[in-house]
Design a protein around this motif. Sequence first.
Motif, PDB file in Angstrom:
ATOM      1  N   SER A 228     -13.938  16.571  66.021  1.00  0.00           N
ATOM      2  CA  SER A 228     -12.899  17.214  65.528  1.00  0.00           C
ATOM      3  C   SER A 228     -12.565  17.157  64.182  1.00  0.00           C
ATOM      4  O   SER A 228     -11.910  17.614  63.379  1.00  0.00           O
ATOM      5  CB  SER A 228     -11.532  16.942  66.374  1.00  0.00           C
ATOM      6  OG  SER A 228     -11.894  17.061  67.848  1.00  0.00           O
ATOM      7  N   GLY A 229     -13.256  16.288  63.404  1.00  0.00           N
ATOM      8  CA  GLY A 229     -12.798  16.013  62.074  1.00  0.00           C
ATOM      9  C   GLY A 229     -13.030  17.251  61.236  1.00  0.00           C
ATOM     10  O   GLY A 229     -14.085  17.669  60.897  1.00  0.00           O
ATOM     11  N   GLY A 230     -11.923  17.380  60.309  1.00  0.00           N
ATOM     12  CA  GLY A 230     -11.858  18.606  59.469  1.00  0.00           C
ATOM     13  C   GLY A 230     -11.699  19.692  60.132  1.00  0.00           C
ATOM     14  O   GLY A 230     -11.823  21.027  59.379  1.00  0.00           O
ATOM     15  N   TYR A 231     -11.578  20.065  61.400  1.00  0.00           N
ATOM     16  CA  TYR A 231     -11.549  21.049  62.155  1.00  0.00           C
ATOM     17  C   TYR A 231     -10.329  21.597  62.796  1.00  0.00           C
ATOM     18  O   TYR A 231      -9.591  22.589  62.433  1.00  0.00           O
ATOM     19  CB  TYR A 231     -12.625  21.475  63.008  1.00  0.00           C
ATOM     20  CG  TYR A 231     -12.409  22.536  63.834  1.00  0.00           C
ATOM     21  CD1 TYR A 231     -12.514  23.933  63.451  1.00  0.00           C
ATOM     22  CD2 TYR A 231     -12.064  22.380  65.085  1.00  0.00           C
ATOM     23  CE1 TYR A 231     -12.680  24.987  64.183  1.00  0.00           C
ATOM     24  CE2 TYR A 231     -11.941  23.633  66.030  1.00  0.00           C
ATOM     25  CZ  TYR A 231     -12.185  24.750  65.535  1.00  0.00           C
ATOM     26  OH  TYR A 231     -11.944  26.115  66.447  1.00  0.00           O
ATOM     27  N   SER A 232      -9.519  20.792  63.508  1.00  0.00           N
ATOM     28  CA  SER A 232      -8.605  20.900  64.352  1.00  0.00           C
ATOM     29  C   SER A 232      -7.244  21.751  63.834  1.00  0.00           C
ATOM     30  O   SER A 232      -6.389  22.505  64.539  1.00  0.00           O
ATOM     31  CB  SER A 232      -8.095  19.960  65.501  1.00  0.00           C
ATOM     32  OG  SER A 232      -9.277  19.694  66.262  1.00  0.00           O
ATOM     33  N   SER A 233      -6.911  21.243  62.700  1.00  0.00           N
ATOM     34  CA  SER A 233      -5.851  21.830  61.982  1.00  0.00           C
ATOM     35  C   SER A 233      -5.871  23.244  61.615  1.00  0.00           C
ATOM     36  O   SER A 233      -5.004  23.747  61.359  1.00  0.00           O
ATOM     37  CB  SER A 233      -5.438  21.035  60.748  1.00  0.00           C
ATOM     38  OG  SER A 233      -6.367  20.956  59.841  1.00  0.00           O
ATOM     39  N   GLY A 234      -7.209  23.499  61.572  1.00  0.00           N
ATOM     40  CA  GLY A 234      -7.321  25.033  60.927  1.00  0.00           C
ATOM     41  C   GLY A 234      -6.977  25.104  59.470  1.00  0.00           C
ATOM     42  O   GLY A 234      -7.114  26.301  58.852  1.00  0.00           O
ATOM     43  N   ARG A 235      -6.938  23.993  58.816  1.00  0.00           N
ATOM     44  CA  ARG A 235      -7.014  23.903  57.321  1.00  0.00           C
ATOM     45  C   ARG A 235      -8.103  23.154  56.790  1.00  0.00           C
ATOM     46  O   ARG A 235      -8.843  22.438  57.470  1.00  0.00           O
ATOM     47  CB  ARG A 235      -5.418  23.438  57.115  1.00  0.00           C
ATOM     48  CG  ARG A 235      -4.513  24.167  57.283  1.00  0.00           C
ATOM     49  CD  ARG A 235      -3.204  23.466  57.445  1.00  0.00           C
ATOM     50  NE  ARG A 235      -2.951  22.459  58.394  1.00  0.00           N
ATOM     51  CZ  ARG A 235      -2.069  21.744  58.598  1.00  0.00           C
ATOM     52  NH1 ARG A 235      -0.914  22.057  57.663  1.00  0.00           N
ATOM     53  NH2 ARG A 235      -1.777  20.891  59.370  1.00  0.00           N
ATOM     54  N   GLU A 236      -8.179  23.067  55.393  1.00  0.00           N
ATOM     55  CA  GLU A 236      -9.174  22.197  54.876  1.00  0.00           C
ATOM     56  C   GLU A 236      -9.173  20.820  55.243  1.00  0.00           C
ATOM     57  O   GLU A 236      -8.102  20.098  55.658  1.00  0.00           O
ATOM     58  CB  GLU A 236      -9.029  21.978  53.364  1.00  0.00           C
ATOM     59  CG  GLU A 236      -9.958  21.655  52.529  1.00  0.00           C
ATOM     60  CD  GLU A 236      -9.592  21.514  50.968  1.00  0.00           C
ATOM     61  OE1 GLU A 236     -10.107  20.572  50.384  1.00  0.00           O
ATOM     62  OE2 GLU A 236      -8.842  22.134  50.694  1.00  0.00           O
ATOM     63  N   ALA A 237     -10.388  20.100  55.504  1.00  0.00           N
ATOM     64  CA  ALA A 237     -10.222  18.796  55.848  1.00  0.00           C
ATOM     65  C   ALA A 237      -9.635  17.812  55.207  1.00  0.00           C
ATOM     66  O   ALA A 237      -9.586  17.927  53.859  1.00  0.00           O
ATOM     67  CB  ALA A 237     -11.847  18.282  55.813  1.00  0.00           C
ATOM     68  N   ARG A 238      -8.935  16.840  55.922  1.00  0.00           N
ATOM     69  CA  ARG A 238      -7.791  15.884  55.259  1.00  0.00           C
ATOM     70  C   ARG A 238      -8.306  14.530  55.853  1.00  0.00           C
ATOM     71  O   ARG A 238      -7.611  14.411  56.721  1.00  0.00           O
ATOM     72  CB  ARG A 238      -6.595  16.268  55.171  1.00  0.00           C
ATOM     73  CG  ARG A 238      -6.201  17.598  54.445  1.00  0.00           C
ATOM     74  CD  ARG A 238      -4.877  17.888  54.180  1.00  0.00           C
ATOM     75  NE  ARG A 238      -4.247  18.414  55.809  1.00  0.00           N
ATOM     76  CZ  ARG A 238      -2.975  18.673  56.379  1.00  0.00           C
ATOM     77  NH1 ARG A 238      -2.139  18.878  55.207  1.00  0.00           N
ATOM     78  NH2 ARG A 238      -2.750  19.318  57.045  1.00  0.00           N
ATOM     79  N   ASN A 239      -9.221  14.083  55.455  1.00  0.00           N
ATOM     80  CA  ASN A 239      -9.463  12.393  56.094  1.00  0.00           C
ATOM     81  C   ASN A 239     -10.272  11.722  54.937  1.00  0.00           C
ATOM     82  O   ASN A 239     -10.532  12.227  53.619  1.00  0.00           O
ATOM     83  CB  ASN A 239     -10.458  12.842  57.600  1.00  0.00           C
ATOM     84  CG  ASN A 239     -11.669  13.651  56.831  1.00  0.00           C
ATOM     85  OD1 ASN A 239     -12.363  13.339  56.129  1.00  0.00           O
ATOM     86  ND2 ASN A 239     -11.767  14.792  57.598  1.00  0.00           N
ATOM     87  N   LYS A 240     -10.323  10.614  55.254  1.00  0.00           N
ATOM     88  CA  LYS A 240     -10.740   9.675  54.446  1.00  0.00           C
ATOM     89  C   LYS A 240     -11.557   8.443  55.070  1.00  0.00           C
ATOM     90  O   LYS A 240     -11.298   7.881  55.926  1.00  0.00           O
ATOM     91  CB  LYS A 240      -9.769   8.885  53.461  1.00  0.00           C
ATOM     92  CG  LYS A 240     -10.124   8.412  52.183  1.00  0.00           C
ATOM     93  CD  LYS A 240      -8.623   8.069  51.436  1.00  0.00           C
ATOM     94  CE  LYS A 240      -9.085   7.438  50.001  1.00  0.00           C
ATOM     95  NZ  LYS A 240      -8.051   7.522  49.137  1.00  0.00           N
TER      96      LYS A 240
END
Length: 328
Positions: A228-240
């Motif tokens: 799910s990383g970078g996908y579920s929000s429907g927006r640009e990936a936001r993780n680190k």
Amino acid sequence: MNLKPVAILLNLLLLTFPASASYAGDKPLQTIIHDENHGGLDFSLGDSKYSGELAYNKSYMVNFSVNPPSGSSIKVAKAYVYWVWSKKDLEGIYPQFNASIISSGNIESLPEGHMYTDTKGFVSRYDYFSGMNAYDLSGKISKPGNYSISLMNTDKNGSTFCVQGIGLLLAYEDPKSPTIEYWINEGCDMLYADYGITPEVATMTTYFKGDINPDNITDAQLITVSPSGGYSSGREARNKLFFNEETSSLPVLGDIIQLLFGSGKSWENVYQTNDTVQVALDEKPVGDYLVPTENFVSIQDEGDYLLATNAILVLNLEEPESSEKRGI
């Protein structure tokens, strides 16, 4: 308002209830295998694709091509099934499915795997279970060839779930290869910096315990997996992703201190998934950031929602000089 006591209380609660379910980083991955041998390690998602909803008697399959070096033997083989949205009507429940391995026309049922799960952990609609099932395939995958992992929903009572993909981990022994030391950490921690959860709290940290000598290591690779990383929000990936680096610091000043004196490294937005491929697999060279003891990795959500499921550290060790090379 003084927020310091609140932060301290929150940290104490997370330490006191490590098995609780929430969007916080409260289920750190655990080391399942720590070993050393001549050889190598490989992780593949095969031709994994998002399954959509699997109802009773519906199946799902992923194909893998296994090609270890000639003359090597497979020491460890593990399959990981990544699943989400496990529910019956509007109630979150554990999925019920059978798993099989298929090779050369032969179908062999797999014994029940180890199930890791997490939920968002507060009463609301759509609090469905997500997780990962781990299967030991050592002995079942022992030679090169094409293999398939197949699942079937076996719940006659009408529960459904979705499969995001399946991973296959292979560690092999090869006397012609360098010596490697490796840690295989696994689990499932649902992370989401929302609903009052900050990115610092939505962080999973796992350790590769033990002492090493960085001077005797010629290469080091860090493999992490995030459904799910970078996908579920429907927006640009936001993780680190962090390796041997603290996940919080003073703005600007903290970055300067880390640059001058820190040994770790961090990367922005490393996990990217989409409608078709919903499991992110990342590999980073980390040889320059090793420390002599208690190396660790942290996965942080910064507002896009993800699962932390796998973290693997592989070290290539320097071979000792033979007596002939030393002139003895």
